[in-house]
Design a protein around this motif. Structure first.
Motif, PDB file in Angstrom:
ATOM      1  N   LYS A  12       0.736  -1.072   0.590  1.00  0.00           N
ATOM      2  CA  LYS A  12      -0.047   0.402  -0.522  1.00  0.00           C
ATOM      3  C   LYS A  12       0.781   1.531   0.010  1.00  0.00           C
ATOM      4  O   LYS A  12       0.077   2.674  -0.308  1.00  0.00           O
ATOM      5  CB  LYS A  12      -0.692   0.160   1.351  1.00  0.00           C
ATOM      6  CG  LYS A  12      -1.803  -1.215   1.011  1.00  0.00           C
ATOM      7  CD  LYS A  12      -2.938  -0.840   2.652  1.00  0.00           C
ATOM      8  CE  LYS A  12      -4.004  -2.221   2.807  1.00  0.00           C
ATOM      9  NZ  LYS A  12      -4.652  -1.507   3.770  1.00  0.00           N
ATOM     10  N   CYS A  13       2.186   0.761   0.372  1.00  0.00           N
ATOM     11  CA  CYS A  13       2.720   1.997   0.733  1.00  0.00           C
ATOM     12  C   CYS A  13       3.371   2.958  -0.690  1.00  0.00           C
ATOM     13  O   CYS A  13       3.392   2.591  -2.451  1.00  0.00           O
ATOM     14  CB  CYS A  13       4.330   1.821   0.552  1.00  0.00           C
ATOM     15  SG  CYS A  13       5.667   2.980   0.823  1.00  0.00           S
ATOM     16  N   THR A  14       3.129   4.732  -0.345  1.00  0.00           N
ATOM     17  CA  THR A  14       3.084   5.718  -2.168  1.00  0.00           C
ATOM     18  C   THR A  14       4.225   6.118  -2.064  1.00  0.00           C
ATOM     19  O   THR A  14       4.684   6.658  -2.637  1.00  0.00           O
ATOM     20  CB  THR A  14       1.792   6.403  -1.912  1.00  0.00           C
ATOM     21  OG1 THR A  14       2.382   7.551  -0.654  1.00  0.00           O
ATOM     22  CG2 THR A  14       0.686   5.659  -1.410  1.00  0.00           C
ATOM     23  N   SER A  15       5.338   5.446  -0.800  1.00  0.00           N
ATOM     24  CA  SER A  15       6.833   6.305  -1.364  1.00  0.00           C
ATOM     25  C   SER A  15       6.441   7.574  -1.233  1.00  0.00           C
ATOM     26  O   SER A  15       7.491   8.351  -2.001  1.00  0.00           O
ATOM     27  CB  SER A  15       7.460   6.335  -2.362  1.00  0.00           C
ATOM     28  OG  SER A  15       7.272   4.772  -3.278  1.00  0.00           O
ATOM     29  N   CYS A  16       6.158   8.554  -0.090  1.00  0.00           N
ATOM     30  CA  CYS A  16       5.547   9.920  -0.146  1.00  0.00           C
ATOM     31  C   CYS A  16       6.594  10.053   1.227  1.00  0.00           C
ATOM     32  O   CYS A  16       7.283  11.443   1.054  1.00  0.00           O
ATOM     33  CB  CYS A  16       4.305   9.761   0.850  1.00  0.00           C
ATOM     34  SG  CYS A  16       4.187  10.174   2.687  1.00  0.00           S
ATOM     35  N   GLY A  17       7.186   8.684   1.845  1.00  0.00           N
ATOM     36  CA  GLY A  17       8.395   9.392   2.629  1.00  0.00           C
ATOM     37  C   GLY A  17       8.576   9.740   4.159  1.00  0.00           C
ATOM     38  O   GLY A  17       9.109  10.633   4.823  1.00  0.00           O
ATOM     39  N   ASN A  18       6.660  10.271   4.182  1.00  0.00           N
ATOM     40  CA  ASN A  18       6.775  10.721   5.488  1.00  0.00           C
ATOM     41  C   ASN A  18       6.691  10.101   6.566  1.00  0.00           C
ATOM     42  O   ASN A  18       7.453  10.908   7.751  1.00  0.00           O
ATOM     43  CB  ASN A  18       5.480  11.204   5.665  1.00  0.00           C
ATOM     44  CG  ASN A  18       4.284  11.873   5.728  1.00  0.00           C
ATOM     45  OD1 ASN A  18       5.446  12.911   4.101  1.00  0.00           O
ATOM     46  ND2 ASN A  18       3.035  12.005   4.703  1.00  0.00           N
ATOM     47  N   CYS A  19       7.322   8.874   6.790  1.00  0.00           N
ATOM     48  CA  CYS A  19       7.184   7.936   7.752  1.00  0.00           C
ATOM     49  C   CYS A  19       8.776   8.531   8.207  1.00  0.00           C
ATOM     50  O   CYS A  19       8.772   8.445   9.573  1.00  0.00           O
ATOM     51  CB  CYS A  19       6.943   6.298   7.368  1.00  0.00           C
ATOM     52  SG  CYS A  19       7.906   5.838   5.702  1.00  0.00           S
ATOM     53  N   VAL A  20      10.293   8.253   7.398  1.00  0.00           N
ATOM     54  CA  VAL A  20      11.049   8.273   7.168  1.00  0.00           C
ATOM     55  C   VAL A  20      11.433   9.637   7.933  1.00  0.00           C
ATOM     56  O   VAL A  20      12.433  10.182   8.566  1.00  0.00           O
ATOM     57  CB  VAL A  20      12.154   8.195   6.396  1.00  0.00           C
ATOM     58  CG1 VAL A  20      13.405   8.991   5.971  1.00  0.00           C
ATOM     59  CG2 VAL A  20      11.588   7.298   5.436  1.00  0.00           C
TER      60      VAL A  20
HETATM   61  S1  SF4 Z   1       4.736   6.918   5.268  1.00  0.00           S
HETATM   62 FE1  SF4 Z   1       6.021   6.006   4.963  1.00  0.00          FE
HETATM   63  S2  SF4 Z   1       4.749   4.227   4.684  1.00  0.00           S
HETATM   64 FE2  SF4 Z   1       3.185   5.255   4.890  1.00  0.00          FE
HETATM   65  S3  SF4 Z   1       2.450   5.688   2.778  1.00  0.00           S
HETATM   66 FE3  SF4 Z   1       3.983   6.912   3.524  1.00  0.00          FE
HETATM   67  S4  SF4 Z   1       6.422   6.141   1.940  1.00  0.00           S
HETATM   68 FE4  SF4 Z   1       5.047   4.816   2.453  1.00  0.00          FE
END
Ligand code: SF4
Length: 79
Positions: A12-20
């Motif tokens: 489901k990951c969209t590679s947005c990078g928020n978690c990083v």
């Molecule tokens: S927050 Fe992390 S796990 Fe969630 S979609 Fe973005 S990169 Fe993927």
């Protein structure tokens, strides 16, 4: 003692990078730009990691726009 488990549904990951951004201690994007839990076990498409303290993982879960990060406290989902 309380134990925590964190899981990413990598499909489901969209590679947005928020978690990083929220939690670089535990999260990074892999070579395909998909979120990866550092030093985790991979089961199918999911990364799983057990830990004594969820630390910033809860912030990462709350900041995920597609809610594909799950945090469990003693087996019960808290995010
Ligand atoms: S927050 Fe992390 S796990 Fe969630 S979609 Fe973005 S990169 Fe993927």
């Amino acid at each position: 003692m309380t134990t925590y488990k964190v899981e990413i549904e990598r499909k489901k990951c969209t590679s947005c990078g928020n978690c990083v951004d929220e939690c670089p201690e535990f999260f990074k994007l892999d070579e395909n730009g998909i979120s990866h839990l550092k030093e985790s076990e991979r089961t199918g498409d999911n990364d799983k990691l057990e830990m004594a303290d969820s630390g910033c993982c809860l912030d990462a879960a709350l900041g995920c726009p597609v809610m594909c990060i799950h945090v469990y406290e003693d087996g019960e989902e808290i995010s």
